[in-house]
Design a protein around this motif. Structure first.
Motif, PDB file in Angstrom:
ATOM      1  N   ALA A  61       0.821  -1.207   0.000  1.00  0.00           N
ATOM      2  CA  ALA A  61       0.000   0.000   0.000  1.00  0.00           C
ATOM      3  C   ALA A  61       0.859   1.262   0.000  1.00  0.00           C
ATOM      4  CB  ALA A  61      -0.905  -0.001   1.224  1.00  0.00           C
ATOM      5  N   PRO A  62       0.343   2.323  -0.618  1.00  0.00           N
ATOM      6  CA  PRO A  62       1.061   3.595  -0.556  1.00  0.00           C
ATOM      7  C   PRO A  62       1.004   4.156   0.855  1.00  0.00           C
ATOM      8  CG  PRO A  62      -1.102   3.922  -1.522  1.00  0.00           C
ATOM      9  CD  PRO A  62      -0.920   2.436  -1.330  1.00  0.00           C
ATOM     10  N   THR A  63       1.904   5.070   1.141  1.00  0.00           N
ATOM     11  CA  THR A  63       1.843   5.779   2.414  1.00  0.00           C
ATOM     12  C   THR A  63       1.489   7.225   2.130  1.00  0.00           C
ATOM     13  OG1 THR A  63       4.193   6.321   2.419  1.00  0.00           O
ATOM     14  CG2 THR A  63       3.536   4.282   3.528  1.00  0.00           C
ATOM     15  N   TYR A  64       0.804   7.842   3.065  1.00  0.00           N
ATOM     16  CA  TYR A  64       0.337   9.210   2.909  1.00  0.00           C
ATOM     17  C   TYR A  64       0.982  10.096   3.961  1.00  0.00           C
ATOM     18  CZ  TYR A  64      -3.212   7.576  -0.312  1.00  0.00           C
ATOM     19  OH  TYR A  64      -3.848   7.036  -1.396  1.00  0.00           O
ATOM     20  N   ALA A  65       1.209  11.336   3.570  1.00  0.00           N
ATOM     21  CA  ALA A  65       1.732  12.348   4.484  1.00  0.00           C
ATOM     22  C   ALA A  65       1.135  13.683   4.070  1.00  0.00           C
ATOM     23  CB  ALA A  65       3.254  12.405   4.424  1.00  0.00           C
ATOM     24  N   GLU A  70       7.489  17.422   2.596  1.00  0.00           N
ATOM     25  CA  GLU A  70       8.093  17.214   1.288  1.00  0.00           C
ATOM     26  C   GLU A  70       9.559  16.820   1.400  1.00  0.00           C
ATOM     27  OE1 GLU A  70       7.271  20.637  -1.118  1.00  0.00           O
ATOM     28  OE2 GLU A  70       5.188  20.038  -1.352  1.00  0.00           O
ATOM     29  N   HIS A  71       9.843  15.613   0.980  1.00  0.00           N
ATOM     30  CA  HIS A  71      11.194  15.094   0.988  1.00  0.00           C
ATOM     31  C   HIS A  71      11.251  13.852   0.108  1.00  0.00           C
ATOM     32  CE1 HIS A  71       9.014  13.491   4.539  1.00  0.00           C
ATOM     33  NE2 HIS A  71       9.342  12.363   3.953  1.00  0.00           N
ATOM     34  N   ILE A  85      15.541  12.651   2.861  1.00  0.00           N
ATOM     35  CA  ILE A  85      16.466  13.720   2.512  1.00  0.00           C
ATOM     36  C   ILE A  85      15.660  14.838   1.874  1.00  0.00           C
ATOM     37  CG2 ILE A  85      18.472  12.204   2.235  1.00  0.00           C
ATOM     38  CD1 ILE A  85      18.047  12.406  -0.810  1.00  0.00           C
ATOM     39  N   ASP A  86      16.201  16.038   1.881  1.00  0.00           N
ATOM     40  CA  ASP A  86      15.520  17.164   1.264  1.00  0.00           C
ATOM     41  C   ASP A  86      15.327  16.903  -0.223  1.00  0.00           C
ATOM     42  OD1 ASP A  86      15.307  18.664   3.595  1.00  0.00           O
ATOM     43  OD2 ASP A  86      17.247  19.635   3.290  1.00  0.00           O
ATOM     44  N   ALA A  87      14.183  17.308  -0.740  1.00  0.00           N
ATOM     45  CA  ALA A  87      13.871  17.116  -2.152  1.00  0.00           C
ATOM     46  C   ALA A  87      14.864  17.840  -3.053  1.00  0.00           C
ATOM     47  CB  ALA A  87      12.445  17.568  -2.445  1.00  0.00           C
ATOM     48  N   ASP A  88      15.464  18.916  -2.551  1.00  0.00           N
ATOM     49  CA  ASP A  88      16.407  19.659  -3.386  1.00  0.00           C
ATOM     50  C   ASP A  88      17.696  18.875  -3.657  1.00  0.00           C
ATOM     51  OD1 ASP A  88      17.677  19.948  -0.938  1.00  0.00           O
ATOM     52  OD2 ASP A  88      17.515  22.124  -0.875  1.00  0.00           O
ATOM     53  N   ALA A  89      17.880  17.737  -2.999  1.00  0.00           N
ATOM     54  CA  ALA A  89      19.034  16.890  -3.292  1.00  0.00           C
ATOM     55  C   ALA A  89      18.963  16.351  -4.721  1.00  0.00           C
ATOM     56  CB  ALA A  89      19.119  15.734  -2.298  1.00  0.00           C
ATOM     57  N   LEU A  90      17.770  16.377  -5.322  1.00  0.00           N
ATOM     58  CA  LEU A  90      17.602  15.894  -6.691  1.00  0.00           C
ATOM     59  C   LEU A  90      17.511  17.032  -7.699  1.00  0.00           C
ATOM     60  CD1 LEU A  90      15.117  12.901  -6.208  1.00  0.00           C
ATOM     61  CD2 LEU A  90      17.607  12.896  -6.277  1.00  0.00           C
ATOM     62  N   LEU A 105      10.232  16.933 -12.875  1.00  0.00           N
ATOM     63  CA  LEU A 105      10.238  15.959 -11.781  1.00  0.00           C
ATOM     64  C   LEU A 105       9.552  16.515 -10.548  1.00  0.00           C
ATOM     65  CD1 LEU A 105      11.313  13.251 -10.601  1.00  0.00           C
ATOM     66  CD2 LEU A 105      13.360  14.516  -9.915  1.00  0.00           C
ATOM     67  N   ASP A 106       8.668  15.719  -9.958  1.00  0.00           N
ATOM     68  CA  ASP A 106       8.095  16.024  -8.650  1.00  0.00           C
ATOM     69  C   ASP A 106       8.870  15.171  -7.651  1.00  0.00           C
ATOM     70  OD1 ASP A 106       6.678  16.382  -6.314  1.00  0.00           O
ATOM     71  OD2 ASP A 106       4.798  15.580  -7.078  1.00  0.00           O
ATOM     72  N   ALA A 107       9.947  15.721  -7.133  1.00  0.00           N
ATOM     73  CA  ALA A 107      10.830  14.956  -6.254  1.00  0.00           C
ATOM     74  C   ALA A 107      10.195  14.654  -4.902  1.00  0.00           C
ATOM     75  CB  ALA A 107      12.150  15.699  -6.060  1.00  0.00           C
ATOM     76  N   THR A 108       9.105  15.313  -4.571  1.00  0.00           N
ATOM     77  CA  THR A 108       8.443  15.045  -3.293  1.00  0.00           C
ATOM     78  C   THR A 108       7.594  13.780  -3.361  1.00  0.00           C
ATOM     79  OG1 THR A 108       6.501  16.380  -3.846  1.00  0.00           O
ATOM     80  CG2 THR A 108       8.356  17.503  -2.793  1.00  0.00           C
ATOM     81  N   HIS A 109       7.541  13.164  -4.524  1.00  0.00           N
ATOM     82  CA  HIS A 109       6.718  11.978  -4.732  1.00  0.00           C
ATOM     83  C   HIS A 109       7.612  10.796  -5.098  1.00  0.00           C
ATOM     84  CE1 HIS A 109       2.696  10.376  -5.427  1.00  0.00           C
ATOM     85  NE2 HIS A 109       3.160   9.763  -6.479  1.00  0.00           N
ATOM     86  N   VAL A 110       8.857  10.820  -4.576  1.00  0.00           N
ATOM     87  CA  VAL A 110       9.859   9.851  -4.990  1.00  0.00           C
ATOM     88  C   VAL A 110      10.349   9.022  -3.804  1.00  0.00           C
ATOM     89  CG1 VAL A 110      12.205   9.616  -5.913  1.00  0.00           C
ATOM     90  CG2 VAL A 110      10.644  11.285  -6.905  1.00  0.00           C
ATOM     91  N   ALA A 111      10.507   7.735  -4.068  1.00  0.00           N
ATOM     92  CA  ALA A 111      11.173   6.850  -3.115  1.00  0.00           C
ATOM     93  C   ALA A 111      12.283   6.145  -3.888  1.00  0.00           C
ATOM     94  CB  ALA A 111      10.200   5.839  -2.532  1.00  0.00           C
ATOM     95  N   LEU A 112      13.498   6.249  -3.396  1.00  0.00           N
ATOM     96  CA  LEU A 112      14.639   5.593  -4.010  1.00  0.00           C
ATOM     97  C   LEU A 112      14.972   4.329  -3.228  1.00  0.00           C
ATOM     98  CD1 LEU A 112      16.858   8.756  -4.619  1.00  0.00           C
ATOM     99  CD2 LEU A 112      15.358   7.597  -6.247  1.00  0.00           C
ATOM    100  N   SER A 113      15.163   3.257  -3.946  1.00  0.00           N
ATOM    101  CA  SER A 113      15.442   1.969  -3.322  1.00  0.00           C
ATOM    102  C   SER A 113      16.930   1.667  -3.406  1.00  0.00           C
ATOM    103  CB  SER A 113      14.649   0.882  -4.048  1.00  0.00           C
ATOM    104  OG  SER A 113      14.915  -0.377  -3.498  1.00  0.00           O
TER     105      SER A 113
END
Length: 139
Positions: A61-65, A70-71, A85-90, A105-113
């Protein structure tokens, strides 16, 4: 804002990264008649209004915040740890995507694995331990 919608928003705010099921459990502690369908519909509406955002942190399931949360999420696929991490890292990546593809890019909607520091260090240590001993004894 109906009382049920406010309860859902309050639950998201209190829980941080929360699945719809966790939000429902929190809401039902106060309002037992609220069901999971209502929670899903409310989360969808709140996202359309820009009040919450969802992120997929892995399988399931997705997670909500809340939207001010925003990160970028760093998800360890070994232990499940989630760092932020701060979204500005991307920003460099976002600029490159914009320049090369016209993609915003909407970096606030990103999860890096990947692997968190602890798991990466443990894997490195295990790899080092598996290397053959190269010392040669003189006859």
């Amino acid at each position: 804002m109906t009382p049920q919608r406010q309860l859902v928003l309050d639950a998201v705010s209190e829980l941080g990264h929360a699945t719809p099921e966790a939000v429902c459990t929190r809401v039902q502690a106060t309002a037992p008649a609220v069901n999971i369908t209502t929670v899903y519909r409310t989360l969808d509406l709140l996202e359309q209004l820009g009040v919450v955002k969802h992120t997929h942190l892995g399988h399931g399931a997705p997670t909500y915040a809340t939207s001010e949360h925003e990160h970028v999420h760093l998800v360890c696929h070994h232990c499940g740890r989630v760092d932020e991490i701060d979204a500005d890292a991307l920003d460099d990546l976002a600029g490159a995507l914009q320049a090369s593809h016209g993609f915003r890019l909407d970096a606030t909607h990103v999860a890096l694995s990947g692997a968190c520091r602890d798991c990466a260090d443990r894997a490195d240590a295990e790899a080092d331990a598996a290397l053959p001993d190269e010392t040669v004894e003189a006859p």
